[in-house]
Write an enzyme that holds these catalytic residues in place. Structure first.
Site, PDB file in Angstrom:
ATOM      1  N   LYS A   1       4.134   0.551   9.838  1.00  0.00           N
ATOM      2  CA  LYS A   1       4.223   1.871   9.226  1.00  0.00           C
ATOM      3  C   LYS A   1       3.620   2.943  10.130  1.00  0.00           C
ATOM      4  CE  LYS A   1       2.935   0.105   5.214  1.00  0.00           C
ATOM      5  NZ  LYS A   1       2.334   0.003   3.887  1.00  0.00           N
TER       6      LYS A   1
ATOM      7  N   ARG B   1       4.787 -12.900   9.812  1.00  0.00           N
ATOM      8  CA  ARG B   1       5.440 -11.602   9.601  1.00  0.00           C
ATOM      9  C   ARG B   1       6.849 -11.650  10.167  1.00  0.00           C
ATOM     10  NH1 ARG B   1       1.748  -7.549   8.898  1.00  0.00           N
ATOM     11  NH2 ARG B   1       3.083  -5.804   9.319  1.00  0.00           N
TER      12      ARG B   1
ATOM     13  N   GLU C   1       0.875  -1.166   0.000  1.00  0.00           N
ATOM     14  CA  GLU C   1       0.000   0.000   0.000  1.00  0.00           C
ATOM     15  C   GLU C   1       0.917   1.222   0.000  1.00  0.00           C
ATOM     16  OE1 GLU C   1      -2.748   0.278   3.285  1.00  0.00           O
ATOM     17  OE2 GLU C   1      -3.525   2.194   2.526  1.00  0.00           O
TER      18      GLU C   1
HETATM   19  P1  ATP Z   1       2.497  -2.339   8.136  1.00  0.00           P
HETATM   20  O1  ATP Z   1       1.736  -3.158   9.122  1.00  0.00           O
HETATM   21  O2  ATP Z   1       3.932  -2.180   8.444  1.00  0.00           O
HETATM   22  O3  ATP Z   1       1.847  -1.054   7.821  1.00  0.00           O
HETATM   23  P2  ATP Z   1       1.327  -3.526   5.900  1.00  0.00           P
HETATM   24  O4  ATP Z   1       1.118  -4.995   5.910  1.00  0.00           O
HETATM   25  O5  ATP Z   1       0.164  -2.687   6.164  1.00  0.00           O
HETATM   26  O6  ATP Z   1       2.533  -3.208   6.833  1.00  0.00           O
HETATM   27  P3  ATP Z   1       1.530  -3.312   3.092  1.00  0.00           P
HETATM   28  O7  ATP Z   1       2.064  -2.220   2.273  1.00  0.00           O
HETATM   29  O8  ATP Z   1       0.063  -3.530   3.055  1.00  0.00           O
HETATM   30  O9  ATP Z   1       1.983  -3.050   4.569  1.00  0.00           O
HETATM   31  O10 ATP Z   1       2.305  -4.652   2.834  1.00  0.00           O
HETATM   32  C1  ATP Z   1       2.694  -5.144   1.579  1.00  0.00           C
HETATM   33  C2  ATP Z   1       3.051  -6.593   1.721  1.00  0.00           C
HETATM   34  O11 ATP Z   1       4.131  -6.748   2.611  1.00  0.00           O
HETATM   35  C3  ATP Z   1       1.900  -7.385   2.279  1.00  0.00           C
HETATM   36  O12 ATP Z   1       1.763  -8.583   1.542  1.00  0.00           O
HETATM   37  C4  ATP Z   1       2.304  -7.653   3.688  1.00  0.00           C
HETATM   38  O13 ATP Z   1       1.745  -8.836   4.167  1.00  0.00           O
HETATM   39  C5  ATP Z   1       3.820  -7.700   3.597  1.00  0.00           C
HETATM   40  N1  ATP Z   1       4.417  -7.335   4.881  1.00  0.00           N
HETATM   41  C6  ATP Z   1       4.239  -6.202   5.574  1.00  0.00           C
HETATM   42  N2  ATP Z   1       4.901  -6.233   6.742  1.00  0.00           N
HETATM   43  C7  ATP Z   1       5.534  -7.428   6.780  1.00  0.00           C
HETATM   44  C8  ATP Z   1       6.390  -8.075   7.724  1.00  0.00           C
HETATM   45  N3  ATP Z   1       6.720  -7.497   8.883  1.00  0.00           N
HETATM   46  N4  ATP Z   1       6.859  -9.307   7.429  1.00  0.00           N
HETATM   47  C9  ATP Z   1       6.536  -9.900   6.266  1.00  0.00           C
HETATM   48  N5  ATP Z   1       5.745  -9.353   5.333  1.00  0.00           N
HETATM   49  C10 ATP Z   1       5.238  -8.133   5.578  1.00  0.00           C
HETATM   50 MG    MG Z   2      -1.606  -2.746   4.996  1.00  0.00          MG
END
Ligand code: ATP
Ligand code: MG
Length: 571
Positions: free
Chosen positions: A274, A264, A37
């Site tokens: 984030k 994760r 995102e």
């Molecule tokens: P955050 O919780 O840090 O905001 P998010 O999951 O909302 O992260 P996205 O931009 O939606 O962030 O994530 C893009 C991809 O990266 C998704 O498939 C997500 O599952 C993966 N991802 C995000 N954080 C992690 C993590 N700590 N470990 C592994 N994969 C991750």
């Molecule tokens: Mg997200």
């Protein structure tokens, strides 16, 4: 890297994929995607997902991986994040080729699918407000109850949804919801929302839309539209999988990707969300998203991490189903290992102490040979300049040495790296403070290059720079951003901010580095001998004012952690 035809699959996801390909599921296709995102910069957790999605696709013949921006919430998203995410994925060494997509490209299609669900009696416009919707949803132990608007006719729903789209209503006035089951044990299945009214322009679609689709609706359909076969996501989406499948099944969609969840990445001494990283930036606890203490890819890069070290790290941690916290020492170990092999060695003095060689001619300057790498001759040698006035590190001198201190001390001989054996013959102190301001030494001209011709024993070799033939530099020493290994563990009433490490950055402004670093290009990495690995700062360093970031110390704490682990396993 494991290749499917040469060895066993290295994790459960590769095992599933191998089996699917063997049985010709999805006609033998393999398509994954990385779906960020664009609401912040990528962090090392994202690297795990990138490494998995792009990695898996590259290991199997014909496999492909899409980069898709999941841009359904314009209130938090920005085109600057899109650009930085692309840059970071490329930097990590992955390429989406021509397969760059945006969920917003599918807004028209998604709208049509929503209309189809309404027509099938599987979605309705709800006019409860957010608070009421929450109250009606029930809890983990109590079922929810039906909204009074749940039985609106298809015609009325279609009309209202069209008017939502046209921007006739205020935010929060209505939502489009699925009609599943308000008593479902899985709360995610209690008529989850499909669309909400948001009167915010979008960075790609401008002000065309006044409603935006929800993540759960968008994601499965975007995957399907792109022909994704394996939709790899993190564990928190496990409870959303029934919804992922429900949407595709109710719409009778042929290409139905399989959602597979993995754990994760969490790392000790840092945070990985984030939202939290935004907070650190907004509060000014760090200098920005690319602050070298941040777990963002931009921060790590500026700190001196190589893309290869991050890929090696991802390879080491692997992929599993169970949540765990990875020791920060393992990440540090990965970069140290890479830099140990490739970073040229140079000499730098961080806390300078003047040293005069009394018997060395006043105006003489010598060129001495120094190896750029102790174990890699291909990295060559360089000339370093030696003169009568040098700097050594304050830590390398003790007037009254403790036991086992073999470095400089009055009356003892040490080796100056690549130069001569010297003996300390005197100490000059500041009359007022009593602080040592200068060392007086003599050198043995017969020991050029640091050799000991008569075989006399010298227990220590210390580094140095020539006072006139060195450059001033600012050196930034970084430590963990948080003082506790789990920053999320806090007393009630406090948040993770209270766990920040007040000593995470120490700036040294009087350091001296050898002259060969005169034209050091920002981003270049070095080992400052006997200190640590450093990188020329990409933001603040200039030809006139060099700035170095400490990437990682020389001492391998991970090796120690492993030793302790094996010891306890042996018991
Ligand atoms: P955050 O919780 O840090 O905001 P998010 O999951 O909302 O992260 P996205 O931009 O939606 O962030 O994530 C893009 C991809 O990266 C998704 O498939 C997500 O599952 C993966 N991802 C995000 N954080 C992690 C993590 N700590 N470990 C592994 N994969 C991750
Ligand atoms: Mg997200």
């Amino acid at each position: 890297m494991t290749y499917p035809d040469s060895s066993q699959p290295s994790d459960f996801i590769r095992a599933i994929i191998s089996e699917d390909l063997r049985t010709n599921k999805n006609d033998g296709r393999l398509v994954t995607r990385f779906p960020p995102e664009p609401n912040g910069y990528l962090h090392i957790g994202h690297a795990k997902s990138i490494f998995l999605n792009f990695g898996v696709a590259s290991e199997y013949k014909g496999g492909i991986c899409n980069l898709r921006f999941d841009d359904t919430n314009p209130s938090k998203e920005d085109v600057k994040y899109v650009e930085s995410i692309k840059e970071d994925v490329r930097w990590l060494g992955f390429d989406w080729n021509d397969r760059l997509f945006y969920a917003s490209d599918y807004f028209d299609t998604l709208y049509d699918y929503a209309v189809e669900l309404i027509k099938k009696g599987k979605a309705y416009v709800d006019s409860l407000n957010a608070e009421e919707i929450r109250a009606y949803r029930g809890t983990l132990t109590e079922p929810g109850k039906n909204s009074p608007w749940r039985d609106r006719s298809v015609e009325e729903n279609l009309k209202l949804f069209e008017r939502m789209r046209a921007g006739e209503f205020d935010e929060g006035a209505h939502v489009l919801r699925t009609k599943i089951d308000m008593a479902a044990p899985n709360i995610n299945m209690r008529d989850p929302a499909l669309y909400r009214i948001l009167k915010v322009p979008h960075h790609r679609t401008g002000d065309k839309w006044h409603i935006y689709p929800m993540y759960d609706f968008t994601h499965c359909l975007s995957d399907s539209i792109e022909g994704v076969t394996h939709s790899l996501c993190t564990l928190e989406f496990q409870d959303h999988r029934p919804l992922y499948d429900w949407v595709l099944d109710e719409l009778g969609i042929q290409n139905h990707p399989q959602q597979i969840e993995f754990a994760r990445l969490n790392i000790s001494y840092t945070v990985m969300s984030k939202r939290m990283l935004h907070k650190l930036v907004d509060r000014g606890d760090v200098s920005g998203w690319n602050d070298p203490r941040m777990p963002t890819l931009q921060g790590l890069r500026r700190r001196g991490y190589t893309a290869k070290s991050i890929r090696n790290f991802c390879n080491r941690i692997g992929v599993a189903k169970r949540d765990a916290v990875v020791d920060m020492a393992l990440l540090e170990h990965s970069v140290r290992e890479d830099l140990n092999q490739h970073a040229p060695r140079v000499m730098a003095v961080l806390h300078p102490l003047r040293l005069i060689i009394e018997n060395y001619p006043e105006n003489q300057v010598e060129e001495l040979d120094a190896a750029n790498h102790p174990n890699d001759e291909t990295m060559g040698t360089r000339k370093i300049l030696f003169s009568r006035v040098l700097y050594v590190d304050q830590d390398d001198f003790r007037e009254t040495p403790p036991k086992k201190f073999y470095r400089l001390t009055p009356g003892h001989e040490v080796r100056l790296r690549y130069a001569y054996l010297i003996t300390c013959v005197g100490v000059v102190k500041d009359e007022q403070t009593g602080q040592i301001i200068e060392l007086r030494c003599t050198y043995d001209p017969a020991t050029r290059g640091g050799s000991s011709p008569d075989g006399r024993k010298v227990k220590a070799t210390i580094h140095w720079v020539s006072a006139t033939h060195s450059l001033p530099a600012e050196v930034r020493l970084y430590d963990h951003l948080f003082a506790t290994s789990n920053p999320n563990a806090v007393e009630s009433g406090k948040d993770f901010i209270s766990n920040l490490n007040p000593a995470s950055l120490k700036t040294l402004r009087d350091a001296r580095v050898e002259l060969s670093l005169k034209d050091a290009v920002p981003g270049t990495r070095y080992q400052f001998e006997r200190h640590a690995y450093f990188c020329v700062d990409q933001v603040d360093s200039s030809d006139d004012a060099l700035v170095f970031n400490r990437t990682v110390a020389l001492r391998d704490t991970w090796a120690k952690v492993q030793q302790i682990q094996t010891k306890s396993e042996d018991k």
